[in-house]
Design a protein around this motif. Sequence first.
Motif, PDB file in Angstrom:
ATOM      1  N   ALA A 193       0.832  -1.206   0.000  1.00  0.00           N
ATOM      2  CA  ALA A 193       0.000   0.000   0.000  1.00  0.00           C
ATOM      3  C   ALA A 193       0.867   1.256   0.000  1.00  0.00           C
ATOM      4  N   VAL A 252      -3.163   4.996  -0.580  1.00  0.00           N
ATOM      5  CA  VAL A 252      -4.389   4.415  -1.140  1.00  0.00           C
ATOM      6  C   VAL A 252      -5.539   4.514  -0.128  1.00  0.00           C
ATOM      7  N   ILE A 299      -8.274   1.448   0.171  1.00  0.00           N
ATOM      8  CA  ILE A 299      -7.770   0.251   0.863  1.00  0.00           C
ATOM      9  C   ILE A 299      -8.806  -0.416   1.768  1.00  0.00           C
ATOM     10  N   THR A 310     -10.469  -2.910  -0.339  1.00  0.00           N
ATOM     11  CA  THR A 310      -9.545  -4.016  -0.610  1.00  0.00           C
ATOM     12  C   THR A 310      -9.512  -4.976   0.574  1.00  0.00           C
ATOM     13  N   ASP A 328       2.943  -0.994   4.345  1.00  0.00           N
ATOM     14  CA  ASP A 328       2.741   0.390   3.908  1.00  0.00           C
ATOM     15  C   ASP A 328       4.100   1.016   3.596  1.00  0.00           C
ATOM     16  N   SER A 363       3.300   5.885   3.443  1.00  0.00           N
ATOM     17  CA  SER A 363       2.226   6.727   2.900  1.00  0.00           C
ATOM     18  C   SER A 363       2.182   8.077   3.613  1.00  0.00           C
ATOM     19  N   THR A 412      -3.599   6.311   4.927  1.00  0.00           N
ATOM     20  CA  THR A 412      -3.495   4.863   4.734  1.00  0.00           C
ATOM     21  C   THR A 412      -3.063   4.145   6.004  1.00  0.00           C
ATOM     22  N   GLY A 421      -2.985  -2.686  -2.903  1.00  0.00           N
ATOM     23  CA  GLY A 421      -3.853  -2.026  -1.936  1.00  0.00           C
ATOM     24  C   GLY A 421      -4.987  -1.204  -2.495  1.00  0.00           C
ATOM     25  N   ASP A 422      -5.093  -1.125  -3.826  1.00  0.00           N
ATOM     26  CA  ASP A 422      -6.218  -0.381  -4.418  1.00  0.00           C
ATOM     27  C   ASP A 422      -7.042  -1.250  -5.356  1.00  0.00           C
TER      28      ASP A 422
END
Length: 252
Positions: free
Chosen positions: A11, A14, A18, A21, A39, A42, A46, A92-93
């Motif tokens: 991710a 996102v 997320i 997801t 991650d 981010s 996120t 993650g998207d």
Amino acid sequence: MKNKLSIIMTAYNVADYISSTIDSVIAQTNQDFNLIIVDDCSTDQTQKIIRSYEKNYNWISVVCHAHNAGVSTARNTGLAKANGELVTFIDGDDWVEPNYVEHFISIFDDQDVDMVTCGFFNETESGKIKNKIAKRQTSIVGRDEAVKQIIKMTGTVMGYTWNKAYVRSIIAENNLSFQADLDLMEDQVFNVEYATLARKFYFDNVPLYHYISRKGSITQKFAMENVRDVGVARMKVYKTIRESTRNEKNQI
């Protein structure tokens, strides 16, 4: 407790997607898996979102990079944390059908194979499906055919990781990892390297993964760095295939 399958979800910024997801993973019909969310530092919400899921589900674990390192490094971080007999990857998207996990686990249980694939929907952000969904077909193939399908630019196999499940011991014992210096086609390089070490492959085109084509994603952009990545990736693929062929000849 060790699960049959480890899902590695990467991710980066996102936050808008997320939750959908992760919810699609929570809704799986077969729960014999754990989810590792990596991650990649981010800058939006996120991390806050994925931490809230980690708090509520004991089979979700979160790893947060201190610096943005790219999707390859994020996947490698996930592989280092994975403990399942099998492993797969989710972006993650994107999102998956409820029987995504069941599909992989049941085929690995029934068949003596080293990779299982599924088909996918290639969708726009508005939900329009761009690829043609064909009648279901399955086949068990050897190494040469597997490599051929992985490097093809069309079809339902291709070089993606999110429509495939792997035997983790093959990855671990051969120190396989994603090339951190590539932002494009790093997954194809990984798949070709894996395929040259595996024996049998179960190809299935049943569409279970929803790949969302988003404006501004790295695969949508055209830049000189991307041209370089494609060239480097193709050379690595060619070199892997050539060395595998040479090793097979030496064993005969």
